[in-house]
Design an enzyme around this catalytic site. Structure first.
Site, mmCIF file in Angstrom:
data_model
loop_
_atom_site.group_PDB
_atom_site.id
_atom_site.type_symbol
_atom_site.label_atom_id
_atom_site.label_comp_id
_atom_site.label_asym_id
_atom_site.label_seq_id
_atom_site.Cartn_x
_atom_site.Cartn_y
_atom_site.Cartn_z
ATOM 1 N N MET A 142 0.847 -1.193 0.000
ATOM 2 C CA MET A 142 0.000 0.000 0.000
ATOM 3 C C MET A 142 0.886 1.248 0.000
ATOM 4 O O MET A 142 0.454 2.329 0.425
ATOM 5 C CB MET A 142 -0.924 -0.011 1.216
ATOM 6 C CG MET A 142 -1.873 -1.218 1.189
ATOM 7 S SD MET A 142 -3.389 -0.998 2.137
ATOM 8 C CE MET A 142 -2.752 -0.673 3.737
ATOM 9 N N HIS A 180 9.553 -3.505 3.260
ATOM 10 C CA HIS A 180 9.070 -3.731 1.892
ATOM 11 C C HIS A 180 10.239 -4.064 0.957
ATOM 12 O O HIS A 180 10.128 -4.912 0.082
ATOM 13 C CB HIS A 180 8.359 -2.485 1.348
ATOM 14 C CG HIS A 180 7.096 -2.126 2.072
ATOM 15 N ND1 HIS A 180 6.987 -1.018 2.875
ATOM 16 C CD2 HIS A 180 5.880 -2.727 2.103
ATOM 17 C CE1 HIS A 180 5.768 -0.936 3.366
ATOM 18 N NE2 HIS A 180 5.069 -1.962 2.923
HETATM 19 O O1 PAF Z 1 -0.091 -5.864 3.585
HETATM 20 C C1 PAF Z 1 -0.511 -4.918 2.887
HETATM 21 O O2 PAF Z 1 0.148 -3.906 2.692
HETATM 22 C C2 PAF Z 1 -1.903 -5.032 2.269
HETATM 23 O O3 PAF Z 1 -2.777 -5.698 3.129
HETATM 24 C C3 PAF Z 1 -1.912 -5.682 0.875
HETATM 25 C C4 PAF Z 1 -1.436 -7.125 0.942
HETATM 26 C C5 PAF Z 1 -1.006 -4.881 -0.049
HETATM 27 C C6 PAF Z 1 -3.317 -5.682 0.299
HETATM 28 O O4 PAF Z 1 -3.809 -4.396 0.162
#
Ligand code: PAF
Length: 284
Positions: free
Chosen positions: A30, A37
């Site tokens: 997101m 990430h």
């Molecule tokens: O973990 C996240 O950031 C969100 O839940 C995802 C998997 C991108 C789904 O919107």
């Protein structure tokens, strides 16, 4: 620079061609990217020849009153990080493209584990997650998808989605990345004041207390963890729970074996979650 795909139609067209000659790894996010990430991206790159990162703040997984509007949107900064990380494609669709008729649409509902823990505190959260993940899988058609272990319940449910619906996707879990003092990286950490950040360390202290009480049984594990959270005035606990990592079923006092301790708490107005593996019983 990664090739930025901003519509579903464009993503499908471009990625179908890519899929003819390459394997594709998807990292759904997101945005508001941090080193956690980027560790997912690293795993993605090692497991496929092309990497796609989706950046989409999914309205369907936020309950009314949650932080959808104020969720950090830092696309330029995210893109620079993804460029430095060597990502090939970024899929960043508009809400109106993903949900042209709003979020009251067909939804993907998880099994029993979608009704536990986080679900009790975040109405319909996992329907929203599983629906958007299914849409992303259908748009990107990845061979591999990488999800963080910090969202352990989400990872469990995505694995079940793939298994139960016979999707040909290899789901890889990425270990939690922590700051030097133990705080698990999260996009929501940026909401914390200095005092709240210090108080947020009680989550990892709670997990460590539970894990170190593994030889004394579930009750002691939970009370050790609760004690660590209750010591902090700025922290309001939502739950400390222990599950069997294979089934995500809550375990009882008789349980022995590998376990996952999960914690959720509000630190000021920010809701944080974290988890840690543990072993229940004397023999390791
Ligand atoms: O973990 C996240 O950031 C969100 O839940 C995802 C998997 C991108 C789904 O919107």
């Amino acid at each position: 620079m990664p090739h930025v795909l901003t519509t579903i139609a464009e993503a499908k067209e471009v990625l179908r061609e890519v899929g003819k000659t390459d394997t594709i790894a998807l990292v759904p996010t997101m945005g508001a990217l941090h080193d956690g990430h980027l560790s997912l991206v690293d795993i993605a790159k090692r497991n496929a020849t092309k990497t796609v990162v989706s950046v989409f703040v999914n309205p369907m997984q936020f309950a009314p009153g949650e932080d959808f509007e104020r969720y950090p949107r830092t696309f330029d900064d995210d893109l620079a990080k993804l460029d430095a990380a060597g990502v090939d494609y970024v899929f960043a669709p508009a809400v109106s493209d993903m949900y042209p008729e709003g979020v009251k649409q067909t939804r993907v509902v998880g099994g029993y584990a979608a009704g536990l823990l986080e679900a009790a505190h975040r109405l319909a959260h996992f329907d929203g997650v599983l629906t958007v993940v299914t849409k992303l899988f259908n748009i990107v058609r990845p061979n591999v998808a990488v999800f963080g272990e910090k969202d352990a319940q989400q990872l469990f449910l995505v694995r079940r989605l793939v298994r139960d619906l016979n999707l040909d996707i290899n789901v890889i879990g990425a270990p939690i990345i922590r700051e030097d003092d133990g705080l698990a990286l999260s996009s929501r950490n940026r909401y914390l004041s200095t005092e709240e950040r210090a108080a947020a360390l009680s989550l990892v202290r709670a997990l460590s207390a539970a894990a170190s009480n593994g030889d004394r049984g579930i009750r002691e594990m939970i009370s050790g963890a609760q004690g660590a959270l209750m010591d902090e005035k700025l922290v309001k606990m939502d739950y400390v729970s222990i599950v069997d990592p294979e089934t995500f079923a809550l375990v009882n006092e008789a349980y022995r074996g590998k376990a996952l301790v999960l914690v959720a708490a509000r630190v000021g107005t920010t809701r944080l979650i974290d988890n840690m593996s543990a072993y229940v019983g004397e023999y390791r």
